[in-house]
Design a protein around this motif. Structure first.
Motif, mmCIF file in Angstrom:
data_model
loop_
_atom_site.group_PDB
_atom_site.id
_atom_site.type_symbol
_atom_site.label_atom_id
_atom_site.label_comp_id
_atom_site.label_asym_id
_atom_site.label_seq_id
_atom_site.Cartn_x
_atom_site.Cartn_y
_atom_site.Cartn_z
ATOM 1 N N ALA A 194 -11.788 0.643 -1.549
ATOM 2 C CA ALA A 194 -10.397 0.217 -1.359
ATOM 3 C C ALA A 194 -9.509 0.793 -2.428
ATOM 4 O O ALA A 194 -8.336 1.068 -2.199
ATOM 5 N N ASP A 195 -10.074 1.007 -3.644
ATOM 6 C CA ASP A 195 -9.284 1.532 -4.747
ATOM 7 C C ASP A 195 -8.811 2.950 -4.454
ATOM 8 O O ASP A 195 -7.708 3.335 -4.815
ATOM 9 N N GLY A 196 -9.666 3.737 -3.829
ATOM 10 C CA GLY A 196 -9.342 5.136 -3.626
ATOM 11 C C GLY A 196 -8.722 5.421 -2.286
ATOM 12 O O GLY A 196 -8.517 6.574 -1.933
ATOM 13 N N ALA A 197 -8.418 4.384 -1.526
ATOM 14 C CA ALA A 197 -7.961 4.580 -0.166
ATOM 15 C C ALA A 197 -6.715 5.424 -0.078
ATOM 16 O O ALA A 197 -6.548 6.215 0.834
ATOM 17 N N SER A 198 -5.812 5.267 -1.030
ATOM 18 C CA SER A 198 -4.563 6.002 -0.943
ATOM 19 C C SER A 198 -4.621 7.334 -1.653
ATOM 20 O O SER A 198 -3.753 8.167 -1.462
ATOM 21 N N VAL A 251 10.623 -6.414 -9.467
ATOM 22 C CA VAL A 251 10.709 -5.003 -9.092
ATOM 23 C C VAL A 251 9.435 -4.663 -8.359
ATOM 24 O O VAL A 251 8.330 -4.959 -8.838
ATOM 25 N N TRP A 252 9.559 -4.057 -7.184
ATOM 26 C CA TRP A 252 8.400 -3.690 -6.367
ATOM 27 C C TRP A 252 8.246 -2.181 -6.295
ATOM 28 O O TRP A 252 9.230 -1.437 -6.275
ATOM 29 N N GLY A 253 6.992 -1.753 -6.256
ATOM 30 C CA GLY A 253 6.691 -0.344 -6.079
ATOM 31 C C GLY A 253 5.505 -0.168 -5.158
ATOM 32 O O GLY A 253 4.783 -1.125 -4.859
ATOM 33 N N LYS A 254 5.298 1.076 -4.723
ATOM 34 C CA LYS A 254 4.182 1.408 -3.831
ATOM 35 C C LYS A 254 3.275 2.451 -4.497
ATOM 36 O O LYS A 254 3.753 3.332 -5.206
ATOM 37 N N LEU A 255 1.983 2.316 -4.240
ATOM 38 C CA LEU A 255 1.016 3.264 -4.790
ATOM 39 C C LEU A 255 1.212 4.623 -4.127
ATOM 40 O O LEU A 255 1.227 4.733 -2.905
ATOM 41 N N THR A 256 1.372 5.660 -4.938
ATOM 42 C CA THR A 256 1.600 7.003 -4.381
ATOM 43 C C THR A 256 0.575 8.029 -4.841
ATOM 44 O O THR A 256 0.526 9.134 -4.284
ATOM 45 N N ALA A 257 -0.236 7.710 -5.854
ATOM 46 C CA ALA A 257 -1.242 8.657 -6.306
ATOM 47 C C ALA A 257 -2.302 7.950 -7.136
ATOM 48 O O ALA A 257 -2.037 6.903 -7.742
ATOM 49 N N MET A 258 -3.494 8.542 -7.169
ATOM 50 C CA MET A 258 -4.583 8.056 -8.007
ATOM 51 C C MET A 258 -5.446 9.232 -8.407
ATOM 52 O O MET A 258 -5.686 10.123 -7.608
ATOM 53 N N ARG A 259 -5.865 9.225 -9.666
ATOM 54 C CA ARG A 259 -6.805 10.252 -10.102
ATOM 55 C C ARG A 259 -7.825 9.627 -11.046
ATOM 56 O O ARG A 259 -7.498 8.738 -11.815
ATOM 57 N N PRO A 260 -9.069 10.104 -10.987
ATOM 58 C CA PRO A 260 -10.065 9.598 -11.944
ATOM 59 C C PRO A 260 -9.719 10.030 -13.359
ATOM 60 O O PRO A 260 -9.076 11.070 -13.564
ATOM 61 N N ARG A 261 -10.137 9.237 -14.334
ATOM 62 C CA ARG A 261 -9.934 9.614 -15.740
ATOM 63 C C ARG A 261 -10.906 10.732 -16.106
ATOM 64 O O ARG A 261 -12.023 10.780 -15.638
#
Length: 274
Positions: free
Chosen positions: A81-85, A264-274
């Protein structure tokens, strides 16, 4: 000639007593004023200084800790679920369902058992486990579990609302922070505008959210703003109607009061591994 007036000793004593009372009262007022001034200085300056320095040290400590991969840790992948987006890198938020076919709202109730991030142990109460960065506000501050004043907020940290999602999960990752005193990390939250970026770093990944909407003022009891699909119950025109990957930042408003809250609301737009 008129005889000079006679001043009795009793009158002199009363006048002297009156002067002593007035002088003593003035001393008390000056002392109270100085004490109040010192309290104001302590509250508005010293608590900020202490909390800000403590928060900076915690951010540095987390960065040092993350410099060496934790034993057994693994970067999130697109099947969780974490990487879905982030699996596509396109900035889409993965639609209205999680990988197991449940709606995002249904997945919200599992946040405390799923642990938030793949390869990351669920944070303990009041543990600092992430770093929130907001470039527009020049803000970089620790995120800790819970919204306790003594154990989290008064340390200058941002607190994660228990029961809401963890970074990158489907649902609502909801945070609270002081606007005035004790580090006041959300002092300038009203300056955020649509399109501004918010990043959340954990041991395993970096999540980027984009500011989308702002609720300028609502009741402190408006729990709708931190629901999996955030929508104000006091001002229903503000919020969302479809599941997604959200972040919510909340603080008191206006300045130096706790009468209302803003979000304040925001949407997830990117994810990258460390």
């Amino acid at each position: 000639m008129r005889a000079p007036g006679v001043v009795h000793h009793g009158t002199r004593r009363r006048r002297a007593a009156y002067r002593r009372v007035v002088w003593s009262g003035a001393e008390v007022l000056v002392t109270v004023g100085v004490v109040l001034l010192l309290l104001v200085v302590h509250q508005l300056w010293w608590t900020n200084r202490q909390a800000q320095h403590g928060a900076e040290r915690k951010v540095q400590a987390l960065e040092r800790e993350w410099g060496t991969p934790a034993p057994g840790s693994a970067a999130p992948d697109a099947s969780t679920a974490d990487g879905a987006s982030a699996g596509t890198g396109t900035g889409k938020t993965g639609g209205g369902r999680t990988g197991d076919g449940k709606t995002d709202a249904g997945a919200a109730g599992q946040s405390s058992s799923s642990g938030g991030n793949s390869g990351q142990v669920r944070p303990r109460w009041s543990q600092a486990y992430a770093v929130l960065s907001i470039p527009r506000l020049s803000l970089r501050v620790p995120v800790a579990e819970g919204v306790s004043k003594a154990d989290v907020l008064n340390k200058g940290y941002v607190g994660h609302y228990k029961g809401t999602q963890q970074p990158g999960q489907a649902g609502n990752f909801a945070l609270a922070g002081h606007r005035n005193t004790h580090g006041e990390p959300f002092r300038y939250l009203p300056r955020l505008r649509r399109g501004d970026t918010i990043t959340v770093e954990t041991r395993t990944a970096v999540y980027t959210y984009t500011v989308d909407r702002t609720l300028p003022q609502t009741s402190p009891r408006d729990g709708g703003v931190i629901r999996p699909v955030p929508r104000s119950t006091v001002r229903p025109a503000y919020g969302y109607s479809r599941p997604g990957y959200y972040i919510t930042l909340t603080t008191c408003t206006p300045d130096y009061t706790s009468r209302y809250r803003m979000a304040v609301w925001g949407k997830l737009t990117a994810m990258r591994p460390r």
